[in-house]
Scaffold this motif. Structure first.
Motif, PDB file in Angstrom:
ATOM      1  N   LEU A  96       0.817  -1.215   0.000  1.00  9.62           N
ATOM      2  CA  LEU A  96       0.000   0.000   0.000  1.00  9.62           C
ATOM      3  C   LEU A  96       0.853   1.269   0.000  1.00  9.62           C
ATOM      4  CD1 LEU A  96      -2.810   1.378   0.381  1.00  9.62           C
ATOM      5  CD2 LEU A  96      -2.445   1.160   2.823  1.00  9.62           C
ATOM      6  N   VAL A  97       0.551   2.159  -0.949  1.00 13.23           N
ATOM      7  CA  VAL A  97       1.170   3.484  -0.999  1.00 13.23           C
ATOM      8  C   VAL A  97       0.031   4.484  -1.112  1.00 13.23           C
ATOM      9  CG1 VAL A  97       2.733   5.018  -2.236  1.00 13.23           C
ATOM     10  CG2 VAL A  97       3.204   2.569  -2.157  1.00 13.23           C
ATOM     11  N   LEU A  98       0.066   5.513  -0.277  1.00  7.71           N
ATOM     12  CA  LEU A  98      -1.001   6.500  -0.239  1.00  7.71           C
ATOM     13  C   LEU A  98      -0.433   7.874  -0.538  1.00  7.71           C
ATOM     14  CD1 LEU A  98      -4.056   6.735   0.569  1.00  7.71           C
ATOM     15  CD2 LEU A  98      -3.257   7.355   2.835  1.00  7.71           C
ATOM     16  N   TYR A  99      -1.039   8.576  -1.501  1.00  9.97           N
ATOM     17  CA  TYR A  99      -0.639   9.940  -1.830  1.00  9.97           C
ATOM     18  C   TYR A  99      -1.808  10.866  -1.540  1.00  9.97           C
ATOM     19  CZ  TYR A  99       3.203   7.864  -4.455  1.00  9.97           C
ATOM     20  OH  TYR A  99       4.309   7.156  -4.827  1.00  9.97           O
ATOM     21  N   LYS A 100      -1.491  12.045  -1.011  1.00  8.59           N
ATOM     22  CA  LYS A 100      -2.537  13.037  -0.763  1.00  8.59           C
ATOM     23  C   LYS A 100      -2.263  14.235  -1.666  1.00  8.59           C
ATOM     24  CE  LYS A 100      -4.934  15.579   2.838  1.00  8.59           C
ATOM     25  NZ  LYS A 100      -5.141  16.715   1.974  1.00  8.59           N
ATOM     26  N   ILE A 101      -2.847  14.188  -2.851  1.00  9.55           N
ATOM     27  CA  ILE A 101      -2.707  15.262  -3.826  1.00  9.55           C
ATOM     28  C   ILE A 101      -4.100  15.559  -4.359  1.00  9.55           C
ATOM     29  CG2 ILE A 101      -1.660  15.983  -5.996  1.00  9.55           C
ATOM     30  CD1 ILE A 101       0.425  13.733  -5.500  1.00  9.55           C
ATOM     31  N   ASN A 102      -4.663  16.709  -3.948  1.00 13.71           N
ATOM     32  CA  ASN A 102      -6.005  17.098  -4.385  1.00 13.71           C
ATOM     33  C   ASN A 102      -6.990  15.943  -4.214  1.00 13.71           C
ATOM     34  OD1 ASN A 102      -8.002  18.747  -5.370  1.00 13.71           O
ATOM     35  ND2 ASN A 102      -7.562  18.282  -7.506  1.00 13.71           N
ATOM     36  N   GLY A 103      -7.104  15.459  -2.995  1.00 10.78           N
ATOM     37  CA  GLY A 103      -7.894  14.272  -2.683  1.00 10.78           C
ATOM     38  C   GLY A 103      -6.942  13.233  -2.127  1.00 10.78           C
ATOM     39  N   ALA A 104      -7.168  11.996  -2.470  1.00 12.31           N
ATOM     40  CA  ALA A 104      -6.252  10.930  -2.047  1.00 12.31           C
ATOM     41  C   ALA A 104      -6.135   9.919  -3.167  1.00 12.31           C
ATOM     42  CB  ALA A 104      -6.754  10.252  -0.787  1.00 12.31           C
ATOM     43  N   ILE A 162      -4.668   5.918  -3.880  1.00 11.86           N
ATOM     44  CA  ILE A 162      -4.147   4.658  -3.350  1.00 11.86           C
ATOM     45  C   ILE A 162      -3.473   3.916  -4.495  1.00 11.86           C
ATOM     46  CG2 ILE A 162      -4.782   2.408  -2.416  1.00 11.86           C
ATOM     47  CD1 ILE A 162      -6.990   3.791  -0.860  1.00 11.86           C
ATOM     48  N   HIS A 163      -2.214   3.537  -4.282  1.00  8.31           N
ATOM     49  CA  HIS A 163      -1.429   2.842  -5.302  1.00  8.31           C
ATOM     50  C   HIS A 163      -0.980   1.491  -4.747  1.00  8.31           C
ATOM     51  CE1 HIS A 163      -0.596   6.402  -7.991  1.00  8.31           C
ATOM     52  NE2 HIS A 163      -1.161   6.957  -6.932  1.00  8.31           N
ATOM     53  N   ALA A 164      -1.087   0.448  -5.573  1.00  4.49           N
ATOM     54  CA  ALA A 164      -0.582  -0.878  -5.220  1.00  4.49           C
ATOM     55  C   ALA A 164      -0.691  -1.783  -6.440  1.00  4.49           C
ATOM     56  CB  ALA A 164      -1.379  -1.481  -4.072  1.00  4.49           C
ATOM     57  N   GLN A 165       0.196  -2.736  -6.544  1.00  6.26           N
ATOM     58  CA  GLN A 165       0.137  -3.794  -7.559  1.00  6.26           C
ATOM     59  C   GLN A 165       0.068  -3.238  -8.987  1.00  6.26           C
ATOM     60  OE1 GLN A 165      -3.442  -5.549  -6.158  1.00  6.26           O
ATOM     61  NE2 GLN A 165      -2.506  -6.392  -4.320  1.00  6.26           N
ATOM     62  N   GLY A 166       0.688  -2.089  -9.235  1.00  9.46           N
ATOM     63  CA  GLY A 166       0.681  -1.503 -10.562  1.00  9.46           C
ATOM     64  C   GLY A 166      -0.630  -0.834 -10.928  1.00  9.46           C
ATOM     65  N   LYS A 167      -1.495  -0.616  -9.954  1.00  8.02           N
ATOM     66  CA  LYS A 167      -2.788   0.016 -10.181  1.00  8.02           C
ATOM     67  C   LYS A 167      -2.923   1.202  -9.239  1.00  8.02           C
ATOM     68  CE  LYS A 167      -5.073  -4.461 -10.929  1.00  8.02           C
ATOM     69  NZ  LYS A 167      -4.032  -5.385 -10.558  1.00  8.02           N
TER      70      LYS A 167
END
Length: 142
Positions: free
Chosen positions: A91-99, A101-106
């Motif tokens: 799990l990778v989480l970015y907070k850029i103009n909302g949120a 969620i990145h994982a498994q190439g998606k």
């Protein structure tokens, strides 16, 4: 891993438990003040997830459930339901103009609106659970 969970399947339940752990007990969920998010509007997804979104200009919704070793992202497409299982270590989480969620190439990006702001506490709780999970495997302690 994304599964079609429109209909109940014991096979899917066991598979999800293997990937993201068992769900929290009722007592644990009450102590945590909930383990699920409110539904959020999906603004964008990666190209390899477009098939799980509505083709017409309908609004796409998703919500998140915390598990012991990861999260489940529930995506609604018309009358079908899809579940994306993400272990905390992916799990990778970015907070850029909302949120986002990145994982498994998606990835899935949630729109920054009222429903997202209502889930601010939930995202904080999700990060705390990820940190708690990651600390189990922190071998380099001073």
């Amino acid at each position: 891993m994304i599964l079609n969970t429109t209909h109940y399947s014991k096979e899917h339940k066991h598979l999800l438990t293997d990937i993201v752990g068992r769900s929290f007990t009722l007592l644990e969920a009450l102590k945590m003040k909930g383990v699920g998010s409110k539904r959020m509007i999906v603004e964008d997804v990666s190209p390899n997830m477009k098939t799980y979104m509505n083709a017409v200009s309908d609004i796409n919704y998703a919500n998140i459930e915390l598990r012991k070793s990861g999260i489940l992202v529930f995506i609604n497409k018309g009358l079908k339901n899809f579940t994306w299982a993400i272990p905390y270590y992916q799990l990778v989480l970015y907070k850029i103009n909302g949120a986002s969620i990145h994982a498994q190439g998606k990835f899935i990006h949630f729109k920054n609106n009222k429903t997202f702001k209502e889930n601010k506490g939930f995202f904080k709780k999700m990060l705390e659970e990820k940190i708690k999970y990651d600390q189990q495997y922190n071998f380099m302690q001073a």
